[in-house]
Every structure is written in C-alpha cells, then in structure tokens.
Motif scaffolding. Structure first.
Motif, PDB file in Angstrom:
ATOM      1  N   GLN A 298      -5.358   0.824  -3.704  1.00 55.96           N
ATOM      2  CA  GLN A 298      -6.317  -0.030  -3.033  1.00 55.96           C
ATOM      3  C   GLN A 298      -6.168   0.106  -1.524  1.00 55.96           C
ATOM      4  O   GLN A 298      -5.084   0.357  -1.007  1.00 55.96           O
ATOM      5  N   SER A 299      -7.280  -0.058  -0.831  1.00 56.81           N
ATOM      6  CA  SER A 299      -7.224  -0.138   0.621  1.00 56.81           C
ATOM      7  C   SER A 299      -6.856  -1.562   1.013  1.00 56.81           C
ATOM      8  O   SER A 299      -7.080  -2.507   0.258  1.00 56.81           O
ATOM      9  N   HIS A 300      -6.223  -1.702   2.181  1.00 56.86           N
ATOM     10  CA  HIS A 300      -5.840  -3.018   2.724  1.00 56.86           C
ATOM     11  C   HIS A 300      -4.850  -3.748   1.812  1.00 56.86           C
ATOM     12  O   HIS A 300      -4.706  -4.960   1.881  1.00 56.86           O
ATOM     13  N   ALA A 301      -4.176  -3.029   0.930  1.00 50.35           N
ATOM     14  CA  ALA A 301      -3.163  -3.641   0.054  1.00 50.35           C
ATOM     15  C   ALA A 301      -2.118  -2.566  -0.234  1.00 50.35           C
ATOM     16  O   ALA A 301      -2.167  -1.899  -1.267  1.00 50.35           O
ATOM     17  N   ARG A 306      -5.130   0.786  -7.825  1.00 48.58           N
ATOM     18  CA  ARG A 306      -6.467   0.328  -8.186  1.00 48.58           C
ATOM     19  C   ARG A 306      -6.501  -0.053  -9.666  1.00 48.58           C
ATOM     20  O   ARG A 306      -5.737   0.474 -10.473  1.00 48.58           O
ATOM     21  N   ASN A 362     -11.922  -3.554  -1.817  1.00 48.06           N
ATOM     22  CA  ASN A 362     -10.591  -2.948  -1.661  1.00 48.06           C
ATOM     23  C   ASN A 362     -10.229  -2.112  -2.877  1.00 48.06           C
ATOM     24  O   ASN A 362      -9.539  -1.092  -2.767  1.00 48.06           O
ATOM     25  N   ASN A 363     -10.687  -2.538  -4.040  1.00 52.84           N
ATOM     26  CA  ASN A 363     -10.408  -1.810  -5.270  1.00 52.84           C
ATOM     27  C   ASN A 363     -11.202  -0.507  -5.356  1.00 52.84           C
ATOM     28  O   ASN A 363     -10.888   0.360  -6.158  1.00 52.84           O
ATOM     29  N   TRP A 367     -12.541   2.924   2.306  1.00 52.77           N
ATOM     30  CA  TRP A 367     -13.427   2.298   3.289  1.00 52.77           C
ATOM     31  C   TRP A 367     -14.437   3.321   3.820  1.00 52.77           C
ATOM     32  O   TRP A 367     -15.564   2.958   4.168  1.00 52.77           O
ATOM     33  N   GLU A 400     -14.166  -9.203  -1.092  1.00 54.10           N
ATOM     34  CA  GLU A 400     -12.743  -8.894  -1.156  1.00 54.10           C
ATOM     35  C   GLU A 400     -11.995 -10.146  -0.732  1.00 54.10           C
ATOM     36  O   GLU A 400     -12.071 -10.583   0.420  1.00 54.10           O
ATOM     37  N   SER A 402      -8.967 -10.844  -0.183  1.00 58.00           N
ATOM     38  CA  SER A 402      -7.896 -10.785   0.811  1.00 58.00           C
ATOM     39  C   SER A 402      -8.439 -10.893   2.237  1.00 58.00           C
ATOM     40  O   SER A 402      -7.660 -10.895   3.190  1.00 58.00           O
ATOM     41  N   PRO A 404     -10.398  -8.922   4.511  1.00 58.86           N
ATOM     42  CA  PRO A 404     -10.214  -7.925   5.579  1.00 58.86           C
ATOM     43  C   PRO A 404     -11.395  -7.947   6.554  1.00 58.86           C
ATOM     44  O   PRO A 404     -12.260  -7.069   6.544  1.00 58.86           O
TER      45      PRO A 404
END
Length: 661
Positions: A298-301, A306, A362-363, A367, A400, A402, A404
């Motif tokens: 995942q991005s940002h995690a 994923r 994010n999943n 990006w 998302e 979280s 971001p």
C-alpha cells in the motif's frame, strides 16, 4: 455508435476484439458465439472460431463478424472467449466473459463461484456490432447538460445510495422483494415514475430532499447477486442486478433535468474480472507471493501489503511493449492503467458522469496511477465543454481513512472523504470532546475542517473535504446508523440530536454527504453485525410516519436547500465570535462579514439545559443592527431587537442569515 476517446472501444464496433498483452507464445483465443433460447434458457452455439492478430496490432486478437460463415443474421447474440487460464491455479481451457463487455447475461454462465463467467451480449446489425441491453435495445447517450445549471463543488450536497437494497420485506420464502435498481432510483426523483420493486417509495423523496449530487455505490457489474458490494467484475457494464444501460441513461436524464450531478463509485485496488484468467501476470498480482515487489504494498502505509478482499490486486507498476488501447499504436504501456482509463472513457461518455469517488486509494498502491486516472477524468470532462469548461463543476474524490491530505496538494485527487469529521461530530452529540482536543476545539474543527492537520497537511478549501454523519462503512466503533448510535448511547430524544447533527453537517466547511435513509433517521432492522458494511435495506416508509421522522425529514430538506443555494455557505471564511460554558455554547459565522455582506451565523447549545431567562445575549454579532435577519431552520423572521438575544433550548442549533433567495 458514437466514438470514444479509446481506439480499442471504437474497434469493437467493427469486430470482436480481445487484447492480451504479452500474448506471444500463447494459443490463439477462440470466439464462442451463439444465441440465447429463452424457451429453455439454453445457449445455441453457432461458431467456435480461432481469433487472429492484425499485422500492425501487437497482442490484439480479432474476428470480423462479416467473415463468419454461415453469415450472421441481424439480431442479438451471446458470446465468450475460450482461453487457457494463466492464473496461478492454471485451470486449463475455459470460457471467459469479454473483459470489455457492455452488457452481461447471468442467465447464461460458464463456471461457478469466483470462476463464474456470464455471457456477453452484443447486437449485430448492418454489418456492425452494437452495444445493446439484454432485449436488444440500443442505449442512447444522455444529452450534455447545460453547464451553467449544474451545482458547483462548494455547493454540493451528495446523497450516497447503494441502489440494490431498499426495504425489509420478503415473498414468504425469505427472499427480499424490495431490492431496487436504476428504474427504482428514478422513482426517488420523478413523481410520474412508479417503483416496481421499492414498495416503500411514495413520491419523489430525493427531489423533495433537494440534494444536488447522487453517488451510486459501485454501479459497474459485480458477481454478488441481490446485494451491493465492491466485488467489481465487469467494469464496462452496468450491474445486471440494477438494470440495463438504457435504464441508467433514463435515470441520468431525469436527475440532470433537475440539475443534479451523477457521482459514481469506482473500485481499482482489486478486481474479480476476466483478466485474472486471460493474462494474470500482466494485470494482477498476489502481494503475499511477491513480497519483494514494491507494487505489492500500500502507498502511505509503510510495509503494509495490499489486500484483494477475495479478488485480485491490480498490477500497476509493470509496463509492456504492446498494442496501446487508447492511441491504437504500439507502445510501452501499463496494461492495468490502460484498462481502467478505458472504462472511465465509457462511463464519462455514455452516462454523463459528473464526479468520481475512488475507493481505497492507498490499497491501489500507486499514487502515480491514481493521478493519471484523475487527470484523464478531467481531460474527458473538459472535452465535454471545450474552452468553456468550468473547473468548479467536476470533482474526483478519494477514499482513504488514513487521511493522506498531501494527495490533494500533490494533485493525486481533488478531495478526500473526511472520516475524522464523523468521529468529532459523534463525540459532540454525546457532549464529549475528541482526538485529545477540549470541547471548544472539537466544535471548531467540526465547523471548520481547514483547522485540522493530517500528516503535516491541511485542507485549504471546503471542496476538498467530504463530511458525513454516517456512511456505508458501519463497521467499528461509533460508525453505525445515527439512530442506532444515539439509542445505544442512551439518548432518548433522537430527533433533537439528529437535527443538531444535520445543522452542523449542512453549515460546516466541507462538502456534506448524506447516507441514504439518514435524512429521516432510518434504523437498522436486520444488520447487527458491525463487522460488515451496511446491508440493511432502507425503509423509506419511515419518512412518511407522520411523526418525528417526517418532521426531521422536512427540517433536513429545508437546510439542504439552504446549503445548495446560500452564497455564504460556499465560502470558507469562518469566524468564531462567542464561546461560553467551556465551548458548550458557541456562535460563529460563515462567509465574509462587513458592509454589504450577508454571512450565515450558527449558534449551538451542546448542553442538556436551556439557556436561562428570556434572553441569551451574544456579543459581537456581525451586522446585528441591520434589518432582515431570519432563522433558517425554523423558517421565521427575527425582529431586529431580538437578533443575538434569542434563548437556546437544550441541544439546539439555530441558523441565521439576512440572505434571501
């Protein structure tokens, strides 16, 4: 057939096509074509024909329908592609649905369970292939709406609706009878449309509510039947449970005539699509099997794999020298990027989409891809109106949790779901503070979401944040429907707290979103498992109870119409000018103040007690001496001598302005 901005979609008008990147060495796929015999629900196979590659189109397989013998008669056909499974399971030769199918038929299927492959429906007429509904109707496109009549982003009120459920009820065998579709949603807007399935709809509920954006939770086809969900399988086809493309076009035409924008929910983190079998290594991956691949995370995690949630994660980082579906040439492309940008072109052109909500960004894991998808959406929107395109009339929203917010500032998306707003609001409804703030600052951050910092960044415009009391995500602490939340926390007067919640939602900085049924405080009759998303049907009968729920609906509808029209509520200026009782009584203004300005003033009492005496004096009221003030929620004029002096009842919000439509 109107042209698309995607070469592959236009080629399908002339021939059956299947794009298989890196297909060198694979056996040629076959077209399995026939007709549907409705008398015994059987498939009459006419041809099973190997497909061939055009000399100048690497990895594109085709069959010219005019070359089929015996010649095809004009009519409606069903087909699959026969391929050799490339997934890790290696299931052998199998029949799969066309990944670009515009209509699928679940009365004719191959395989079962996750491997279920419905037939693709197509019409052959005058030597060409035409998209059509199950009955052969060729859908039209909705007309391009007058841009000036559409609501701007900062005056949107979004209604979030999972269309495939509506009301508890069964036919005596435990089968729901009020499972709705596009035609039933139309009845929520059109007095002359009768809902065939939603027995609880009595009149155009959403036209009366006054919302100006309809968000349909994933309207693309999923394999799960008689329920909504995020298991998208056929990205180009409207969900067969919800109805035909023609019915969706009719719904779009109806809402556009009322200056309402259509927002569609899109799932691109994972899929249940045929490419999981046709070309797995090009389109999909299993993160647990490729832990050294950055695309698995995942991005940002950092370090979080994923999750395919039962489907296959899309592969975004890989590029392949192959036929380019968009340009028609041969180039180095990401197959997954091209696939998703292609179905975006279909939905934008054929269904007049006026906004997008991207699930679980994010999943998605990339990006760069999300930014590319957003930019492509804007290109298609701008092409709709040419040089006169208004940038305030389209929006790409990311989901998302979280938060971001930096994605907005980096141009990845235009806006984000603002889940922390829900938590702060629900704390206020119980007289509590939230997130380590005192009560006053909890109120401030609800009224003005630009005061909140997420991961070093903040919203800088109200149109960047989607605020909501409730959403389809009912899983977890304090996420259930508002009625159930208040009841389970010992609140006896649900109507009073619900009014307070909606007054804050519809006057705060941010785009308000209303989850279907919350406008009359619907409650959960079946769904008690908080580990699942909302599946309990909406009971629209409750809106017509003649009691407090009907009164709540009228209260919300009044504020919705005010939110969509009042200029001050389209501005971000927020001035907190009165704090009492540690923030339990507060007053603030929205919009610019000063000579000639007409701000909105919000006064809120978060206590169990009424204010004492006949007057409650609020100093520093902007424009207090001027005539023409009115209290919006009660729809009454306020004499000048009472401006800034009216008492407050327990748990009451009053909304004042001098602006009049």
């Amino acid at each position: 057939m109107d042209a698309y901005t995607v070469d592959l979609l236009n080629r399908r008008h002339d021939r059956f096509t299947l794009w298989i990147p890196a297909s060198e060495g694979l056996p040629a796929p076959k077209l399995v074509l026939g007709t549907h015999d409705a008398s015994n629900n059987s498939f009459n196979e006419l041809v099973r024909l190997s497909m061939t590659k055009p000399a100048d189109k690497t990895d594109l397989w085709e069959v010219d329908p005019k070359a089929i013998t015996p010649p095809l008669a004009d009519g409606v056909y069903r087909y699959w592609f026969e391929i050799v499974d490339t997934s890790p399971e290696k299931l052998g030769t199998m029949l799969v649905t066309d990944p670009l199918a515009f209509t699928v038929d679940y009365t004719l299927t191959q395989g079962s369970g996750e491997q279920l492959q419905p037939a693709t429906v197509i019409k052959y007429r005058d030597g060409k292939l035409w998209p059509c509904d199950m009955d052969g109707t060729e859908p039209s496109r909705p007309p391009v709406p007058d841009q000036a009549s559409l609501p701007s982003n900062n005056h949107l009120v979004i209604y979030e609706l999972p269309a495939s459920w509506s009301k508890v009820g069964n036919d005596g065998r435990g089968v729901d009878v009020d499972v709705g579709g596009f035609a039933d949603v139309k009845a929520l807007f059109d007095r002359n449309t009768r809902s065939a399935k939603w027995a609880s709809i009595h009149g155009p509920v959403l036209a009366e509510l006054g919302i100006n954006a309809l968000e349909l939770l994933p309207p693309a086809d999923a394999k799960n039947k008689a329920e909504w969900g995020y298991a998208t399988a056929h990205y180009f086809a409207p969900d067969s449970d919800l109805g035909s493309a023609s019915e969706l076009v009719s719904l779009v035409e109806t809402i556009q005539a009322q200056n309402i924008r259509l927002v569609t929910d899109v799932v691109m983190a994972f899929g249940h699509d045929p490419y999981g079998y046709i070309a797995f290594e090009q389109f999909h991956l299993r993160p647990n099997d490729e832990k050294s691949n950055p695309d698995s995370y995942q991005s940002h995690a950092t370090g979080v794999l994923r999750d395919g949630y039962g489907g296959q994660s899309w592969r975004y980082a890989q590029q392949t020298q192959t036929y380019d579906p968009e340009s028609g040439g041969v180039d180095k492309v990401s197959p997954s990027w091209s696939f998703h940008r292609a179905h975006l072109a279909r939905w934008m052109a054929d269904f007049g989409v006026g906004g997008l909500r991207l699930d679980s960004i994010n999943n998605v894991g990339s990006w760069d891809f999300v930014r590319s998808y957003k930019e492509r959406a804007w290109e298609l929107y701008n092409a709709r109106y040419g040089s006169a395109a208004d940038p305030s009339k389209f929006l790409v929203i990311g989901e998302e949790l979280s938060m971001p917010v930096s994605m907005i500032h980096q141009g990845v998306v235009d806006a984000l779901w603002n889940e922390p707003w829900q938590g702060r609001l629900r704390a206020l409804l119980l007289g509590e503070s939230s997130e380590g703030d005192d009560f006053e600052w909890t109120v401030r951050k609800v009224a003005d979401t630009t005061l909140v910092t997420f991961d070093g960044a903040s919203f800088t415009d109200g149109a960047q944040a989607i605020n909501y009391i409730t959403s389809h995500d009912i899983e977890g602490y304090r996420k259930e429907r508002l009625y159930n939340f208040l009841s389970s926390n010992g609140v006896s007067d649900v109507q009073k707290r619900a009014k307070l919640a909606f007054a804050l939602l519809l006057t705060s900085v941010g785009i308000p979103m209303i989850f279907a049924g919350e406008e009359f405080a619907d409650q959960m009759d079946r769904s008690k498992d908080m580990s699942k998303k909302q599946s309990d049907p909406v009971n629209y009968d409750r809106k017509n109870d003649g009691g407090w729920r009907a009164a709540l609906f009228e209260y919300v509808a009044n504020l919705v119409k005010f939110r969509t029209k009042c200029p001050a509520l389209g501005e971000d200026d927020t001035n907190f000018f009165h704090v009492d009782q540690g923030g339990k009584i507060m007053a603030w203004s929205r919009g610019e103040t000063g000579d000639g300005k007409m701000p909105v003033v919000v006064v809120a009492n978060f206590m169990d007690q009424n204010t004492e005496g006949e007057q409650y004096v609020i100093p520093n009221w902007p424009g207090q001496e001027q005539d023409g003030w009115r209290e919006v929620s009660q729809q009454r004029d306020v004499p000048t001598k009472w401006v800034g002096k009216e008492p407050l009842m327990a748990w009451e919000v009053k909304v004042y302005t001098r602006w009049r439509e």
